[in-house]
Design an enzyme around this catalytic site. Structure first.
Site, PDB file in Angstrom:
ATOM      1  N   CYS A 131      44.234  44.675  31.249  1.00 11.70           N
ATOM      2  CA  CYS A 131      44.547  46.042  30.803  1.00 11.70           C
ATOM      3  C   CYS A 131      45.923  46.454  31.334  1.00 11.70           C
ATOM      4  O   CYS A 131      46.737  47.040  30.622  1.00 11.70           O
ATOM      5  CB  CYS A 131      43.466  47.024  31.243  1.00 11.70           C
ATOM      6  N   PRO A 165      31.794  45.765  37.172  1.00 17.87           N
ATOM      7  CA  PRO A 165      31.653  44.631  38.095  1.00 17.87           C
ATOM      8  C   PRO A 165      32.516  43.431  37.718  1.00 17.87           C
ATOM      9  O   PRO A 165      33.035  42.741  38.583  1.00 17.87           O
ATOM     10  CB  PRO A 165      30.157  44.292  38.033  1.00 17.87           C
ATOM     11  N   GLY A 166      32.695  43.199  36.409  1.00 12.87           N
ATOM     12  CA  GLY A 166      33.524  42.063  35.969  1.00 12.87           C
ATOM     13  C   GLY A 166      34.968  42.234  36.413  1.00 12.87           C
ATOM     14  O   GLY A 166      35.591  41.310  36.939  1.00 12.87           O
ATOM     15  N   THR A 167      35.509  43.436  36.219  1.00  6.42           N
ATOM     16  CA  THR A 167      36.892  43.727  36.624  1.00  6.42           C
ATOM     17  C   THR A 167      37.043  43.521  38.131  1.00  6.42           C
ATOM     18  O   THR A 167      38.005  42.919  38.604  1.00  6.42           O
ATOM     19  CB  THR A 167      37.252  45.184  36.252  1.00  6.42           C
ATOM     20  N   ARG A 168      36.083  44.011  38.892  1.00  6.07           N
ATOM     21  CA  ARG A 168      36.175  43.925  40.357  1.00  6.07           C
ATOM     22  C   ARG A 168      36.113  42.481  40.855  1.00  6.07           C
ATOM     23  O   ARG A 168      36.759  42.124  41.831  1.00  6.07           O
ATOM     24  CB  ARG A 168      35.058  44.758  40.999  1.00  6.07           C
ATOM     25  N   LYS A 169      35.324  41.661  40.158  1.00  2.49           N
ATOM     26  CA  LYS A 169      35.231  40.248  40.570  1.00  2.49           C
ATOM     27  C   LYS A 169      36.522  39.498  40.270  1.00  2.49           C
ATOM     28  O   LYS A 169      36.755  38.428  40.815  1.00  2.49           O
ATOM     29  CB  LYS A 169      34.101  39.556  39.789  1.00  2.49           C
ATOM     30  N   ASN A 170      37.313  40.041  39.357  1.00  3.96           N
ATOM     31  CA  ASN A 170      38.489  39.320  38.867  1.00  3.96           C
ATOM     32  C   ASN A 170      39.814  39.898  39.355  1.00  3.96           C
ATOM     33  O   ASN A 170      40.836  39.718  38.706  1.00  3.96           O
ATOM     34  CB  ASN A 170      38.494  39.332  37.323  1.00  3.96           C
ATOM     35  N   ASN A 273      42.572  52.349  30.232  1.00  2.00           N
ATOM     36  CA  ASN A 273      42.644  50.906  30.489  1.00  2.00           C
ATOM     37  C   ASN A 273      41.687  50.132  29.582  1.00  2.00           C
ATOM     38  O   ASN A 273      41.979  49.019  29.161  1.00  2.00           O
ATOM     39  CB  ASN A 273      42.363  50.589  31.962  1.00  2.00           C
TER      40      ASN A 273
END
Length: 302
Positions: A131, A165-170, A273
């Site tokens: 984003c 959660p996906g964004t935070r893991k990446n 975003n």
């Protein structure tokens, strides 16, 4: 009834659910499947309510149905860690993969900068960067097409609620992939990316800062014109993309301050975003769909 290209979405989180809303408005794309791993997921429930087929068995739950349901384009809005395997399985079925994770195993696509370069290349996987990349790389490119950029740095600030959660893991993949695309697509010799997840409540709108160090004295007039031209290009598919301040010139540094308001398809308008990522992915898929419908692109099983 115009013919539409059928699509599937993997990942019913913030990005996947927002993208689903956009695909339903597309003149050339028709979403038919939503894939998740949690049977209780809100995104799968919403998709079912819209009459879309769902599976909670991951990509393996989709693969047996792809040919029968005519799925030709698949969007992956999961996580960088699982993307390569998802892409391999989908490509084996002869479908094109649009990657909304920072995995970046395929070439980068930032529509206002390089969408046209992807025409006619028969690529089976394209990556939408991140984003922050979609919001800022057009501005780096706007400067670099006027004069060489030795260094480009971007800071993307997003609300905590819009970062699932996906964004935070990446996060690490976000910074690496965005920095790589600042160089490859933006044209900077060296790129750096920073993401800030802001926990403020009520949530803040997405804000982005772009700094470019140019070689030599900046051509202020040409750079300003180029930035405003690029702004108009991005606004064609993300109307809430705004130049808040800039370009500001300080020696050989050019700074641009942006704000991205979303359309509010899934999360409220502060989550620009999501919007810039999903609108760019939809725009890219539409270009491929138009090629398929015109008979210029035939997808081959990998």
């Amino acid at each position: 009834m115009t013919q539409k290209i059928k699509c599937a979405l993997i990942g019913p989180g913030n990005i996947g659910t927002d993208l689903l809303a956009k695909l339903q408005r597309s003149p050339v794309l028709e979403p038919v499947w939503m894939v998740g791993i949690d049977p209780e997921s809100d995104g799968l429930k919403r998709a079912r309510e819209m009459g879309i087929k769902t599976t909670h068995e991951g990509v393996d739950g989709l693969i047996p149905h792809m040919k029968a349901d005519g799925v030709q384009i698949v969007f992956d809005a999961t996580s960088a860690y699982v993307h390569a395997e998802n892409s391999r399985k989908v490509n084996a079925q002869g479908a094109l993969m649009i990657d909304l994770t920072p995995a970046a195993i395929g070439p980068f696509c930032v529509p206002p900068v390089n969408l046209k370069e992807h025409v006619g290349k028969a690529e089976m996987n394209v990556n939408m960067v991140t984003c922050g990349g979609q919001a800022t790389i057009p501005m780096v490119a706007a400067v670099s097409r006027v004069q060489p950029v030795a260094y480009g740095e971007i800071v993307a600030t997003v609300s905590s609620r819009s970062a699932g959660p996906g964004t935070r893991k990446n996060i690490d993949e976000f910074t690496r992939t965005t920095a790589g695309a600042i160089e490859k697509v933006g044209g900077a010799q060296k790129g750096k990316a920073i993401i800030i997840i802001n926990p403020a409540d009520p949530p803040l709108i997405m804000r982005d800062t772009v700094h470019c160090l140019v070689e030599g004295e900046p051509d202020k007039e040409a750079i300003t014109r180029s930035i405003h031209d690029m702004l108009a290009e991005v606004q064609k598919y993300v109307p809430g993309y705004k130049l808040v301040n800039g370009p500001v010139f300080d020696g050989n540094r050019v700074s641009v301050f942006l704000e991205v308001e979303g359309l509010g398809d899934y999360l409220p308008k502060y989550a620009g975003n999501l919007d810039i990522m999903t609108a760019a992915a939809a725009r890219t898929a539409e270009m491929f769909a138009e090629e398929i419908l015109a008979g210029k692109l035939t997808l081959q099983a990998a």
